[in-house]
Design a protein around this motif. Structure first.
Motif, PDB file in Angstrom:
ATOM      1  N   SER A  23       0.502  -1.501  -0.290  1.00  0.00           N
ATOM      2  CA  SER A  23       0.057  -0.387   0.223  1.00  0.00           C
ATOM      3  C   SER A  23       1.091   1.175  -0.056  1.00  0.00           C
ATOM      4  O   SER A  23       0.649   2.231  -0.668  1.00  0.00           O
ATOM      5  CB  SER A  23      -0.741  -0.158   1.453  1.00  0.00           C
ATOM      6  OG  SER A  23      -1.931   0.844   0.997  1.00  0.00           O
ATOM      7  N   LEU A  24       1.949   1.264   0.552  1.00  0.00           N
ATOM      8  CA  LEU A  24       2.881   2.003   1.136  1.00  0.00           C
ATOM      9  C   LEU A  24       3.817   2.741  -0.583  1.00  0.00           C
ATOM     10  O   LEU A  24       3.433   3.508  -1.268  1.00  0.00           O
ATOM     11  CB  LEU A  24       4.047   2.101   2.078  1.00  0.00           C
ATOM     12  CG  LEU A  24       4.673   3.189   2.648  1.00  0.00           C
ATOM     13  CD1 LEU A  24       5.274   3.026   3.714  1.00  0.00           C
ATOM     14  CD2 LEU A  24       5.891   3.553   1.296  1.00  0.00           C
ATOM     15  N   LEU A  25       4.579   1.408  -0.684  1.00  0.00           N
ATOM     16  CA  LEU A  25       4.443   1.909  -2.041  1.00  0.00           C
ATOM     17  C   LEU A  25       3.931   2.708  -3.259  1.00  0.00           C
ATOM     18  O   LEU A  25       4.415   2.890  -3.257  1.00  0.00           O
ATOM     19  CB  LEU A  25       5.690   0.345  -2.472  1.00  0.00           C
ATOM     20  CG  LEU A  25       6.846   0.191  -1.498  1.00  0.00           C
ATOM     21  CD1 LEU A  25       6.776  -1.601  -1.654  1.00  0.00           C
ATOM     22  CD2 LEU A  25       7.710   0.393  -1.449  1.00  0.00           C
ATOM     23  N   ALA A  26       2.527   1.445  -3.215  1.00  0.00           N
ATOM     24  CA  ALA A  26       1.688   1.641  -4.781  1.00  0.00           C
ATOM     25  C   ALA A  26       1.187   3.441  -4.179  1.00  0.00           C
ATOM     26  O   ALA A  26       1.390   4.003  -5.438  1.00  0.00           O
ATOM     27  CB  ALA A  26       0.722   1.148  -4.606  1.00  0.00           C
ATOM     28  N   GLY A  27       1.048   3.482  -2.935  1.00  0.00           N
ATOM     29  CA  GLY A  27       0.346   5.056  -2.903  1.00  0.00           C
ATOM     30  C   GLY A  27       1.369   5.692  -3.792  1.00  0.00           C
ATOM     31  O   GLY A  27       1.360   7.333  -3.902  1.00  0.00           O
ATOM     32  N   VAL A  28       2.375   5.934  -2.671  1.00  0.00           N
ATOM     33  CA  VAL A  28       3.812   6.918  -3.181  1.00  0.00           C
ATOM     34  C   VAL A  28       4.156   6.915  -4.453  1.00  0.00           C
ATOM     35  O   VAL A  28       4.383   8.046  -5.802  1.00  0.00           O
ATOM     36  CB  VAL A  28       5.017   6.489  -2.150  1.00  0.00           C
ATOM     37  CG1 VAL A  28       6.235   7.512  -2.561  1.00  0.00           C
ATOM     38  CG2 VAL A  28       4.563   7.019  -0.833  1.00  0.00           C
TER      39      VAL A  28
END
Length: 518
Positions: free
Chosen positions: A138-143
């Motif tokens: 989630s973190l990687l995709a969002g950023v």
């Protein structure tokens, strides 16, 4: 000579406010969808959105939780999820607005959302270490999505307003929306492949060796307006802390009995299913039930005697508490004496009203201990029973200032007429229910305004652990009136008039309502 044919925009020029805000929301959608997709391979509770919601429930003050249950009832969790979605969308939009000149503020905020998700998932007692892959994704995709869209939009600003670069940004945004929808749906579908519904459907009929006595025809006054004596499964109240219903299959379920025992035991679902099953008719009540509230229901439960399982393990002297744990980490503390009391009839239940337990009511198995409020007696999706002392372990609600001991209090409720209803003057029929589980109701009395108490007609008693219905006719003149009810249990205790809230061990007071007669 300039190397660019079109107009250039200064690198520090600001992006349009609405477009910039939308970048934050799109990145949030991508982050949540990616996390939900990865969670589909692991566990639905690994979804960072749900993990944060579960964490919020655990951290919410008792008073606010109580308010949510009173105000929204069974929709309290939906309200929480929607509120979270609104807050996250607003924060993401604000992060996008803060990134009109530079992508750094938005990337940092989206990244912080991811960090919160990682912490929430890592803190879940029902998840393994691999579950953090979901919030990391989630973190990687969002950023990544935020930086990518921000870069494309910045690049498009140096092109003409109707050029292909501007259209490519619109297509990219649309692609993020579609991709997020597909990823989210895929995650939901993956989670569904391991859901409990198919496992429940394969259980088949649960035939008790000892059936409960038949419910007599005069056990309720449903034709007059009381509830039916047995509450249909779909209408049985549900109050718990599970933001998403645990999906536990019989193939994966086991129950460990350990702690202060002579012989630690582990039971599979087949071990329980193959035992002689017993059926009992029991009324359950939630401690969150306000005076006159709806959180009381009755069912025929099928299962095994809890005392048998504990006796086989061999309870050691000095044991005080049966510390039960749900698959989602929720815990409850039941007095060992109540669990071992064969006259009380505590059960490990696997069936409810002629079918396997509904998933939302604890499938594959739950505890049912008559006479005690659910927060100390009715652990759903139970997987662990530890025999211990009160000093050694503290259950979920004890750490939130609820009482250690929680016998259900003698209570009664008026179901008709409804509050503020207008009825014809003359003879007015009143009716409702009363309960004093494991003690029994002796009588119910009603009073109009400040008149004398009058005894109501009671329904047939089924057993001491179930509610009783009542009705009575009063001569009511024209005007606005108040009506009161109170129950008297079989010990002679008269339901108190003193009003008390649900915390720490259940509400008290007479149920009172106003109505008009014309």
């Amino acid at each position: 000579m300039s190397s660019s044919e079109g107009p250039q925009e200064p690198a520090t020029a600001r992006l349009p406010a609405l477009v910039s805000a939308s970048l934050g929301v799109l990145a949030l959608l991508a982050a949540l969808a990616a996390g939900h997709l990865v969670a589909g391979f692991i566990s639905s509770n690994a979804s960072p959105y749900l993990a944060v919601g579960n964490g919020a429930i655990d951290l919410t003050p008792v008073g606010l939780k109580d308010f949510a249950v009173r105000t929204f009832g069974t929709y309290d969790k939906l309200v929480l999820l929607l509120s979270m979605a609104v807050v996250m969308a607003l924060v993401s939009a604000a992060a996008g607005l803060a990134s009109r000149r530079s992508a750094v503020p938005g990337a940092v905020v989206i990244g912080l959302f991811g960090v919160v998700g990682i912490v929430a998932v890592a803190a879940r007692p029902d998840l393994s270490g691999v579950a953090v892959l979901a919030p990391v994704a989630s973190l990687l995709a969002g950023v990544a999505v935020f930086l990518w869209l921000h870069g494309k939009l910045r690049a498009s600003r140096v092109e003409s307003s109707d050029g292909p670069s501007r259209r490519s940004v619109l297509f990219a945004g649309a692609g993020v929306v579609v991709g997020a929808g597909v990823a989210g749906a895929a995650g939901q579908a993956l989670a569904g492949t391991r859901d409990a519904a198919s496992s429940r459907a394969n259980v088949g009929a649960l035939v008790p060796a000892r059936t409960a006595p038949a419910i007599p025809a005069d056990a309720d006054f449903a034709k007059l307006g009381t509830p039916p004596f047995l509450t249909p499964n779909k209408d049985f109240y549900r109050v718990d802390t599970a933001l998403s219903v645990p999906q536990l299959r019989t193939e994966d379920w086991s129950l460990r009995v350990h702690g202060m025992v002579e012989d630690e035991r582990t039971f599979s679902y087949a071990d329980i299913r193959d035992r002689p099953l017993v059926e009992r008719t029991i009324t359950m009540t939630c401690v969150s039930n306000e005076v006159g509230g709806p959180y009381v229901s009755t069912a025929n439960f099928v299962g095994v005697d809890l005392a048998d399982l504990l006796t086989e393990a061999g309870v050691r002297p000095g044991a005080e508490q049966l510390f039960s744990t749900s698959v989602d980490g929720w815990t409850a503390g039941t007095p060992v004496a109540a669990a071992l009391d064969r006259g009380r009839g505590a059960m490990l239940a696997i069936g409810m009203n002629g079918e396997p337990l509904p998933v939302e009511h604890g499938f594959p198995a739950r505890l049912v201990v008559p006479g005690l409020y659910g927060y100390v007696s009715a652990t759903k999706w139970v997987v662990d029973l530890e025999i211990t002392t009160w000093a050694a372990r503290r259950a979920y609600w004890l750490d939130r200032n609820w009482a250690e001991q929680a016998p259900i209090k003698t209570q009664s409720r008026i179901d008709f007429p409804k509050g503020f209803e207008t009825v014809p003057a003359g003879k007015v029929r009143l009716g409702g229910i009363a309960w004093a589980q494991h003690t029994g109701i002796d009588r119910v009395e009603v009073r109009l305004d400040r008149g004398p108490w009058q005894e109501a007609m009671l329904s047939k008693e089924v057993n001491l652990d179930t509610w009783r219905m009542w009705w009575h006719e009063l001569e009511v003149p024209q005007g606005t009136h108040q009506v009161f009810c109170r129950a008297v249990d079989k010990t002679g205790y008269v339901q108190t008039e003193d009003r008390a809230g649900t915390v720490p061990d259940g509400a008290t007071g007479w149920h009172t309502l106003s109505f008009s007669a014309k």
